[in-house]
Design an enzyme around this catalytic site. Structure first.
Site, PDB file in Angstrom:
ATOM      1  N   ASP A  49       2.102 -11.319   2.576  1.00  9.70           N
ATOM      2  CA  ASP A  49       1.570 -10.612   1.412  1.00  9.70           C
ATOM      3  C   ASP A  49       1.379  -9.154   1.806  1.00  9.70           C
ATOM      4  O   ASP A  49       0.424  -8.797   2.480  1.00  9.70           O
ATOM      5  CB  ASP A  49       0.254 -11.247   0.961  1.00  9.70           C
ATOM      6  CG  ASP A  49      -0.300 -10.560  -0.285  1.00  9.70           C
ATOM      7  OD1 ASP A  49       0.280  -9.536  -0.715  1.00  9.70           O
ATOM      8  OD2 ASP A  49      -1.321 -11.038  -0.824  1.00  9.70           O
ATOM      9  N   TYR A 107      -7.168 -11.854   0.916  1.00 15.78           N
ATOM     10  CA  TYR A 107      -7.161 -11.869  -0.549  1.00 15.78           C
ATOM     11  C   TYR A 107      -5.720 -11.804  -1.021  1.00 15.78           C
ATOM     12  O   TYR A 107      -4.934 -10.992  -0.536  1.00 15.78           O
ATOM     13  CB  TYR A 107      -7.940 -10.676  -1.090  1.00 15.78           C
ATOM     14  CG  TYR A 107      -7.970 -10.584  -2.608  1.00 15.78           C
ATOM     15  CD1 TYR A 107      -8.632 -11.547  -3.371  1.00 15.78           C
ATOM     16  CD2 TYR A 107      -7.342  -9.528  -3.275  1.00 15.78           C
ATOM     17  CE1 TYR A 107      -8.670 -11.453  -4.758  1.00 15.78           C
ATOM     18  CE2 TYR A 107      -7.380  -9.433  -4.668  1.00 15.78           C
ATOM     19  CZ  TYR A 107      -8.044 -10.403  -5.401  1.00 15.78           C
ATOM     20  OH  TYR A 107      -8.078 -10.311  -6.773  1.00 15.78           O
ATOM     21  N   LYS A 161       0.876  -2.446  -5.607  1.00 19.62           N
ATOM     22  CA  LYS A 161       0.262  -1.154  -5.286  1.00 19.62           C
ATOM     23  C   LYS A 161       1.292  -0.015  -5.138  1.00 19.62           C
ATOM     24  O   LYS A 161       1.795   0.458  -6.133  1.00 19.62           O
ATOM     25  CB  LYS A 161      -0.668  -1.324  -4.094  1.00 19.62           C
ATOM     26  CG  LYS A 161      -1.776  -2.337  -4.478  1.00 19.62           C
ATOM     27  CD  LYS A 161      -2.916  -2.534  -3.531  1.00 19.62           C
ATOM     28  CE  LYS A 161      -3.961  -3.415  -4.196  1.00 19.62           C
ATOM     29  NZ  LYS A 161      -4.384  -4.569  -3.459  1.00 19.62           N
TER      30      LYS A 161
HETATM   31  C1  LIG Z   1      -4.550  -6.001  -4.181  1.00 18.55           C
HETATM   32  C2  LIG Z   1      -3.977  -7.183  -3.541  1.00 18.55           C
HETATM   33  C3  LIG Z   1      -3.497  -8.278  -4.291  1.00 18.55           C
HETATM   34  C4  LIG Z   1      -3.660  -8.362  -5.789  1.00 18.55           C
HETATM   35  O1  LIG Z   1      -2.997  -7.357  -6.451  1.00 18.55           O
HETATM   36  P1  LIG Z   1      -3.459  -6.976  -7.959  1.00 18.55           P
HETATM   37  O2  LIG Z   1      -2.466  -5.950  -8.391  1.00 18.55           O
HETATM   38  O3  LIG Z   1      -4.860  -6.472  -7.838  1.00 18.55           O
HETATM   39  O4  LIG Z   1      -3.394  -8.212  -8.772  1.00 18.55           O
HETATM   40  C5  LIG Z   1      -2.863  -9.302  -3.618  1.00 18.55           C
HETATM   41  N1  LIG Z   1      -2.726  -9.278  -2.298  1.00 18.55           N
HETATM   42  C6  LIG Z   1      -3.182  -8.267  -1.535  1.00 18.55           C
HETATM   43  C7  LIG Z   1      -2.976  -8.294  -0.064  1.00 18.55           C
HETATM   44  C8  LIG Z   1      -3.849  -7.197  -2.131  1.00 18.55           C
HETATM   45  O5  LIG Z   1      -4.333  -6.212  -1.370  1.00 18.55           O
END
Ligand SMILES: *Cc1c(COP(=O)(O)O)cnc(C)c1O
Length: 428
Positions: A238, A144, A266
């Protein structure tokens, strides 16, 4: 445990907010219960509107590595608030936070702040395409990367949980540039390069957290690195979730692989809305106003969020020994769960790196998304309900990752395992 006030709050919310929530996974649909509404948090615990208390293994889906209401972060935020909430003009704290992150990551020579992980990844992809002068991207099934159009293809947790791997409203004209590969399977990546001469980048969660917890094999990441170099494609890690979670340097502190670009989110916001993307200078210098690739944000680098992030990172750097403790606790928890499940003939696959952990109700090892999908989601739902009723708040999907924060003690973990033992007995 009573949930009458939560139920009432949920009914009211559903009248004015689609599904009653501002992010789908919060609705608890895949575990067949109603969400609990939160009143507040303290350290390792969440409190709901009915007055129940839960040990929190979700931690706002990752950011709260020091638990709720950490005094250091709280102080930094209050101080910043008093100077003004937002200016839409540069502030020195942005440079300081950028310097801090650049100093830590070999791959990051320059960085830009945004307001969410989604925005970070979306911008990184645009920049990678602009830099490479190519259009296609390779992503992995089950990873994701936020909810932007071209990345919402087989995107793990939320999407799977609701059985809509891709979403209406995303034109096929956009997703045709997204090539899908299989996690930990280098042949599937080579096949992408055979099919397209137009690959701008590969994006990967180097430690996947959104198909459940599935770390990459180091050899696989090294081969990705080599393929990207060979084909002049940008390798993007990511690390929105794994950054400052798997280790102080995220997956880059775990594996000996240097990507070209990194996305963050995060933890770097300490609980405030922050994302960031960074990379090699020659790539980052393509970004507007220095270069032609456009990207912007009214609240980007918001000073309150920057101070929260700074407080969080400074505390982590100062207490970097914590990562070993996190991992010990994560292993104590997952091994305890596995043993307790085994007593009742329930097979569990477990894993942990740093403060991230996961478990699958599955008899076989999970190396990719297809493996993850063979897990017993019914059993997970029953486990989730049973634990929630006993005051333990786990992520409400089999395809999510759990988190340890500094406020979770060995005693709390042992209580969790004891509760799980009872739940396994009920649900076997
Ligand atoms: C949570 C997450 C996202 C998206 O971040 P948001 O702040 O929810 O938009 C993208 N990549 C990874 C790996 C994530 O865990």
């Amino acid at each position: 445990m009573k949930h009458t006030k939560s139920q009432k709050a949920f009914q009211e919310a559903q009248k004015v907010i689609p599904g009653g929530v501002d992010s789908p996974v919060r609705a608890f649909k895949s575990v067949g219960s109603d969400p609990i509404f939160i009143k507040g948090g303290k350290g390792a615990y969440l409190m709901d509107v009915d007055g129940n208390r839960y040990v929190d293994f979700v931690q706002s889906w990752g950011p709260l590595i020091f638990g709720h209401c950490d005094k250091t972060i709280e102080k930094a935020v209050i101080k910043a608030v008093k100077d003004g909430l937002s200016f839409g003009a540069p502030t020195k704290i942005e440079t300081k936070l950028a310097e801090k992150i650049c100093a830590m990551f070999e791959a990051v020579e320059k960085i830009r702040f945004v307001s969410s992980g989604t925005e970070a990844v979306m911008s990184a992809i645009r920049l990678a395409r602009g830099y490479a002068g190519k259009n296609d991207i390779v992503k992995f099934k089950g990873c994701y990367h936020g909810h932007s159009d071209s990345l919402l293809v087989q995107a793990g947790s939320g999407a799977v949980t609701f059985g809509t791997p891709s979403s209406p409203g995303v034109p096929a004209d956009l997703t045709k540039h997204t090539l899908l590969a299989t996690y930990n399977d280098i042949k599937s990546v080579k096949a992408c390069f055979e099919n397209s001469k137009d690959i701008a980048c590969i994006i990967i969660e180097p430690i996947a957290g959104n198909m459940g917890f599935v770390p990459a094999d180091e050899k696989f990441l090294k081969e990705l690195r080599a393929l990207c170099t060979k084909h002049k494609a940008v390798l993007i890690f990511d690390e929105v979730m794994s950054g400052f979670r798997a280790s102080l340097k995220g997956a880059q502190g775990v594996y000996d692989v240097v990507p070209d670009m990194v996305t963050f989110g995060k933890v770097i916001g300490g609980g405030m809305p922050v994302g960031a993307f960074g990379g090699k200078k020659e790539i980052m210098n393509m970004l507007s106003p220095e270069g032609p690739v456009y990207q912007a944000g009214t609240l980007s680098g918001n000073p309150v969020a920057m101070y929260a992030g700074m407080a969080s990172l400074e505390k982590l750097i100062k207490h970097s020994f914590l990562y070993e403790e996190f991992e010990e606790k994560a292993k104590r928890l997952t091994q305890g769960l596995k043993d307790a499940a085994q007593e009742h003939g329930i097979p569990l696959q477990i894993g942990a790196i740093g403060s991230m952990f996961g478990f699958f109700f599955n008899a076989n090892p999970v190396k990719n998304f297809d493996d993850a999908l063979t897990s017993d989601t019914n059993m997970f739902a029953k486990f989730h309900q049973g634990m929630l009723e006993r005051g333990f708040y786990f992520a409400c999907s089999q395809f999510e990752t759990g988190f340890i924060c500094s406020e979770i003690s060995d005693d709390i973990i042992d209580e969790t395992i004891e509760a799980a033992r009872k739940v396994f007995k009920e649900i076997k």
